[in-house]
Design a protein around this motif. Structure first.
Motif, PDB file in Angstrom:
ATOM      1  N   HIS A  10       0.855  -1.179   0.000  1.00  0.00           N
ATOM      2  CA  HIS A  10       0.000   0.000   0.000  1.00  0.00           C
ATOM      3  C   HIS A  10       0.896   1.236   0.000  1.00  0.00           C
ATOM      4  O   HIS A  10       1.574   1.509   0.992  1.00  0.00           O
ATOM      5  N   VAL A  11       0.924   1.959  -1.105  1.00  0.00           N
ATOM      6  CA  VAL A  11       1.762   3.157  -1.181  1.00  0.00           C
ATOM      7  C   VAL A  11       1.324   4.158  -0.112  1.00  0.00           C
ATOM      8  O   VAL A  11       2.140   4.745   0.592  1.00  0.00           O
ATOM      9  N   TRP A  12       0.011   4.378   0.011  1.00  0.00           N
ATOM     10  CA  TRP A  12      -0.538   5.081   1.179  1.00  0.00           C
ATOM     11  C   TRP A  12      -0.774   3.982   2.204  1.00  0.00           C
ATOM     12  O   TRP A  12      -1.649   3.126   2.018  1.00  0.00           O
ATOM     13  N   PRO A  13      -0.011   3.912   3.290  1.00  0.00           N
ATOM     14  CA  PRO A  13      -0.028   2.743   4.178  1.00  0.00           C
ATOM     15  C   PRO A  13      -1.428   2.371   4.663  1.00  0.00           C
ATOM     16  O   PRO A  13      -2.259   3.233   4.950  1.00  0.00           O
ATOM     17  N   GLN A  14      -1.636   1.077   4.743  1.00  0.00           N
ATOM     18  CA  GLN A  14      -2.937   0.551   5.148  1.00  0.00           C
ATOM     19  C   GLN A  14      -3.349   1.067   6.519  1.00  0.00           C
ATOM     20  O   GLN A  14      -4.516   1.395   6.745  1.00  0.00           O
ATOM     21  N   SER A  15      -2.392   1.137   7.450  1.00  0.00           N
ATOM     22  CA  SER A  15      -2.724   1.600   8.803  1.00  0.00           C
ATOM     23  C   SER A  15      -3.175   3.053   8.815  1.00  0.00           C
ATOM     24  O   SER A  15      -3.980   3.455   9.670  1.00  0.00           O
ATOM     25  N   LEU A  16      -2.682   3.848   7.867  1.00  0.00           N
ATOM     26  CA  LEU A  16      -3.077   5.261   7.799  1.00  0.00           C
ATOM     27  C   LEU A  16      -4.344   5.452   6.966  1.00  0.00           C
ATOM     28  O   LEU A  16      -4.804   6.572   6.794  1.00  0.00           O
ATOM     29  N   LEU A  17      -4.879   4.333   6.456  1.00  0.00           N
ATOM     30  CA  LEU A  17      -6.182   4.360   5.779  1.00  0.00           C
ATOM     31  C   LEU A  17      -7.274   3.799   6.696  1.00  0.00           C
ATOM     32  O   LEU A  17      -8.406   3.593   6.279  1.00  0.00           O
TER      33      LEU A  17
ATOM     34  N   LYS B 130     -10.608   1.691   0.405  1.00  0.00           N
ATOM     35  CA  LYS B 130      -9.318   2.381   0.260  1.00  0.00           C
ATOM     36  C   LYS B 130      -8.166   1.387   0.164  1.00  0.00           C
ATOM     37  O   LYS B 130      -7.244   1.564  -0.637  1.00  0.00           O
ATOM     38  N   ILE B 131      -8.196   0.339   0.988  1.00  0.00           N
ATOM     39  CA  ILE B 131      -7.063  -0.596   0.980  1.00  0.00           C
ATOM     40  C   ILE B 131      -7.100  -1.525  -0.234  1.00  0.00           C
ATOM     41  O   ILE B 131      -6.124  -2.224  -0.513  1.00  0.00           O
ATOM     42  N   SER B 132      -8.219  -1.524  -0.969  1.00  0.00           N
ATOM     43  CA  SER B 132      -8.338  -2.359  -2.162  1.00  0.00           C
ATOM     44  C   SER B 132      -8.115  -1.599  -3.462  1.00  0.00           C
ATOM     45  O   SER B 132      -8.070  -2.211  -4.527  1.00  0.00           O
ATOM     46  N   ASP B 133      -7.996  -0.284  -3.383  1.00  0.00           N
ATOM     47  CA  ASP B 133      -7.872   0.546  -4.580  1.00  0.00           C
ATOM     48  C   ASP B 133      -6.619   0.153  -5.367  1.00  0.00           C
ATOM     49  O   ASP B 133      -5.497   0.234  -4.867  1.00  0.00           O
ATOM     50  N   LEU B 134      -6.810  -0.266  -6.604  1.00  0.00           N
ATOM     51  CA  LEU B 134      -5.699  -0.765  -7.419  1.00  0.00           C
ATOM     52  C   LEU B 134      -4.622   0.281  -7.662  1.00  0.00           C
ATOM     53  O   LEU B 134      -3.434  -0.056  -7.760  1.00  0.00           O
ATOM     54  N   HIS B 135      -5.020   1.542  -7.787  1.00  0.00           N
ATOM     55  CA  HIS B 135      -4.024   2.584  -8.049  1.00  0.00           C
ATOM     56  C   HIS B 135      -3.012   2.692  -6.911  1.00  0.00           C
ATOM     57  O   HIS B 135      -1.868   3.087  -7.134  1.00  0.00           O
ATOM     58  N   ASN B 136      -3.429   2.339  -5.683  1.00  0.00           N
ATOM     59  CA  ASN B 136      -2.577   2.473  -4.498  1.00  0.00           C
ATOM     60  C   ASN B 136      -1.768   1.215  -4.205  1.00  0.00           C
ATOM     61  O   ASN B 136      -0.954   1.203  -3.287  1.00  0.00           O
ATOM     62  N   LEU B 137      -1.970   0.150  -4.973  1.00  0.00           N
ATOM     63  CA  LEU B 137      -1.300  -1.115  -4.719  1.00  0.00           C
ATOM     64  C   LEU B 137      -0.172  -1.335  -5.725  1.00  0.00           C
ATOM     65  O   LEU B 137      -0.338  -1.112  -6.918  1.00  0.00           O
ATOM     66  N   LYS B 138       0.973  -1.790  -5.217  1.00  0.00           N
ATOM     67  CA  LYS B 138       2.117  -2.134  -6.067  1.00  0.00           C
ATOM     68  C   LYS B 138       2.724  -3.433  -5.556  1.00  0.00           C
ATOM     69  O   LYS B 138       2.758  -3.688  -4.346  1.00  0.00           O
TER      70      LYS B 138
END
Length: 527
Positions: free
Chosen positions: A398-405, A411-419
Motif C-alpha cells: 500500500h503506497v498510502w499505508p494501510q494503517s493510515l487508511l 481504500k485498501i483495495s484501490d488498485l491505483h494504491n497497490l504495487k
C-alpha cells in the motif's frame, strides 16, 4: 487510442567460460563494513578469450564451487549486564530474506524453547546480520541490524537458528544446563563452514567477556574470486524479454557487463554503445529478427570472459492512451479546491470496486516486466520476479499505508494504491512516510519510482475526501511529505510503464489516475 511501438528483445544467455582469481573487493552495507584482505594484483593480463562450450566435460555448478549452503551463527556474545548479541553469517552467494528464520532460546536446560525472535530484513551475500539486545552498550549497537529486548540468555542457555520451524544451527546443549560459554564471546572457526544441529566446542574460538572487536564481519569464509564470478554468471537469466531495451546492470558480486557487438539480422534493429551494458530495440514493424550478441564479463583482477547471447528482436505495443474523453466533464480553467472537487466526483462516479483478494491477479498484468511478460517489477527493489501469486515471493504494498487508511475496505483495495513489493522491503518500509533521506520514520524509494509514488498519493488524496497530504509526521488519513512529493513529480516524470499501468487499471476499476494523464493538474492544484 494512441499506441507506441516498442521492441521486445529476447536474450538467451549461453555461458562460454571463465578464468580467474586475485583481488577481492571491499563490501559495505548499512551499519556494517567489512574490509576484505586483498592479494597482490596480477602483473600480466591476457587478452579476452572466447572459449567454446565443452561437449564432454560437465561444467561445475555453483553448489560444487561453493560448499556453504545455509546461514549459520558466526558469533555469540554473553557479556556483562545487557550486552547480548548474536551474529549470523551468509556465505551462500545469494541475498537471503530472513522472514523465514527464527532464533529460539532454551532456558535453564529445557528441551523446549521458551524464547523466540522472528528475524526481519535481509543479509547480503558474504555479509553478516547482527541481532542485539536493545539495551546493549553502544559498541554493539553500532553494528546491530536488529534490536530485541527479548534477546536475553546466560552461558548455559542453548540457542538455535531455525528456518521454517526446522533447526539449522545450535549454540550450546539443548536439554542440558551445562555451561558452554558463560561470560564469554565466541567466534566460529574458519574451518566450520556450515550449520550444525549439535554443539561442537571445537568449532569455536573463545574470548573474554565483552570482546567487541569481531562484531560485524566474518572474513575467513569469503569465497575465491573465481567463485564470485561464477555466481554472477549463474545469476544471469537464460531468457530475457524487453519492451524496447535491456540494461544488464552489474553482477551481485561486482562483475561488470560490456556489450561488444551484435551480428546477424538483429544488428540492423538494435542500438547500443560498445562497452556499455545497455541495448535498445529500434524495431517499428511487426517482424522478428535474430542475431548473436557478444558481451564481456569483467571481475577486478580476473581475465575477462566473453559470452555469446542469442538475440531475438520483435515488436510489442505499449498502450499510451491518456483518454482525454474521460475528462470531458472537468471544467476548463479550474484550480485548487475547485479542481479537486470535480476530479473527486469523476473518479468516484466511474469507480468499480475490486476486492483486495482479486488485486494480485491484476497487478501481475499492470506491473508486468517489459523485459519478461511472465514477470513483475517490484516497486522498491526494482527486481523482476515471477508474477505468479503464491503469497510468499511478493506481496501487495500500500503506497498510502494501510494503517493510515484506517483499514477501510475500499481504500485498501484501490488498485491505483497497490504495487507489488518484495516482502522484506515492504516490511522495512512499513507505514513510514516518504522523504529524501531514509530514517526510522521516513522511507526513500528508488529514484526511478519517486514520481510514480507521488502521483499515486496525489490520486488517493483527490479520490477520498478524508485523506490529506501534509508536511509533518502523518496520522490516520494523512500522508507525507507533500513538498518532497511535489519535487519528485518533477524529477521523475510520467513514463510509458506508468501510462500503460494506468490503462490496465482503468480496464478493471473504471477510473483513472488524472495526474498520470494530465501531469499539469499537480501545478494547478498545489502550484
Amino acid at each position: 487510442m494512441m499506441k507506441k511501438s516498442i521492441g521486445i528483445i529476447m536474450l538467451v544467455l549461453v555461458f562460454v567460460g571463465f578464468i580467474g582469481c586475485s583481488q577481492t573487493p571491499t563490501t559495505s552495507t548499512d551499519g556494517l563494513t567489512t574490509d576484505i584482505p586483498t592479494t597482490e594484483e596480477s602483473t600480466t593480463t591476457e587478452e579476452p578469450i572466447t572459449t567454446e562450450e565443452p561437449t564432454t566435460t560437465e561444467e561445475p555448478t555453483t553448489e560444487e564451487l561453493n560448499p556453504i549452503n545455509e546461514l549459520f551463527f558466526s558469533e555469540y556474545g554473553e557479556g556483562s549486564s545487557n550486552n547480548k548479541w548474536l551474529e549470523i553469517y551468509n556465505g551462500t552467494g545469494d541475498i537471503i530474506d530472513l522472514s523465514n528464520y527464527t532464533v529460539k532460546i532454551y532456558y535453564n536446560g529445557s528441551a523446549t524453547a521458551s524464547g523466540s525472535i522472528n528475524l526481519e530484513g535481509t543479509i547480503d551475500n558474504y555479509d553478516v546480520f547482527v541481532l542485539a539486545n536493545s539495551a546493549s552498550t553502544q559498541a554493539i549497537l553500532d553494528h546491530a541490524d536488529m534490536l530485541s529486548g527479548s534477546l536475553e540468555f546466560n552461558g548455559n542457555d542453548a540457542i538455535a537458528l531455525e528456518k521454517n520451524g526446522i533447526v539449522l544451527d545450535v549454540i550450546g546443549y539443548i536439554g542440558s544446563d551445562a555451561n558452554f560459554a558463560i561470560n564469554q564471546t565466541i567466534v566460529r572457526s574458519a574451518d566450520s563452514i556450515n550449520p550444525s544441529v549439535e554443539w561442537e566446542e571445537a568449532m569455536w574460538n573463545f574470548y573474554s567477556e565483552d570482546t567487541f572487536e569481531y562484531i560485524g564481519s566474518h572474513l575467513d569464509l569469503r569465497p575465491d574470486d573465481s567463485i564470485l564470478l561464477q555466481q554472477d554468471v549463474d545469476a544471469l537469466k537464460d531468457e530475457l524479454y524487453l519492451y524496447g531495451y535491456y540494461d544488464f546492470g552489474t553482477g551481485v558480486n561486482g562483475s561488470t557487463y560490456s556489450i561488444l557487438s551484435v551480428s546477424g539480422e538483429a544488428a540492423n534493429y538494435v542500438s547500443f554503445i560498445e562497452g556499455d551494458n545497455y541495448i535498445e530495440s529500434t524495431l517499428t514493424t511487426d517482424n522478428q529478427y535474430t542475431g548473436i550478441l557478444s558481451i564481456e564479463v569483467n571481475y577486478e583482477g580476473l581475465d575477462p570472459v566473453i559470452k555469446t547471447i542469442s538475440l531475438n528482436v520483435q515488436l510489442y505495443d505499449y498502450d499510451l492512451d491518456t483518454n482525454p474523453a474521460y475528462y470531458s466533464s472537468i471544467t476548463e480553467g479550474l484550480i485548487g479546491e475547485d479542481l479537486i472537487t470535480e476530479l473527486n466526483v469523476l473518479l468516484n462516479q466511474t469507480y468499480t470496486f475490486i476486492s483486495y483478494d482479486q488485486a494480485q491477479y491484476i497487478l501481475d498484468e499492470s506491473d508486468a516486466d517489459p523485459n519478461n511478460p511472465d514477470n513483475i517489477i517490484l516497486v522498491y527493489t526494482r527486481e523482476s520476479i515471477s508474477g505468479v501469486w503464491d503469497g510468499a515471493a511478493w506481496n501487495k504494498e500500500h503506497v498510502w499505508p494501510q494503517s493510515l487508511l484506517n483499514n477501510d475496505t475500499q481504500k485498501i483495495s484501490d488498485l491505483h494504491n497497490l504495487k507489488p513489493a518484495q516482502q522484506s522491503e515492504n516490511s522495512s518500509r512499513g507505514n513510514k512516510y516518504y522523504d529524501n533521506v531514509g530514517s526510522s520514520e521516513a522511507y526513500e524509494p528508488h529514484d526511478d519510482v519517486k514520481g510514480d509514488v507521488a502521483r499515486i498519493l496525489f490520486y488517493m488524496m483527490v479520490m477520498y475526501e478524508e485523506l490529506n497530504l501534509v508536511n509533518t509526521t502523518p496520522t490516520t488519513y494523512e500522508m507525507a511529505l507533500l513538498d518532497v512529493l511535489l519535487s519528485w513529480h518533477i524529477q521523475d516524470p510520467v513514463d510509458d510503464f506508468e501510462l500503460n499501468r494506468n490503462n490496465i487499471i482503468f480496464d478493471y476499476q473504471g477510473n483513472r489516475n488524472p495526474f498520470i494523464d494530465n501531469p499539469e493538474y499537480v501545478d494547478l492544484i498545489w502550484g
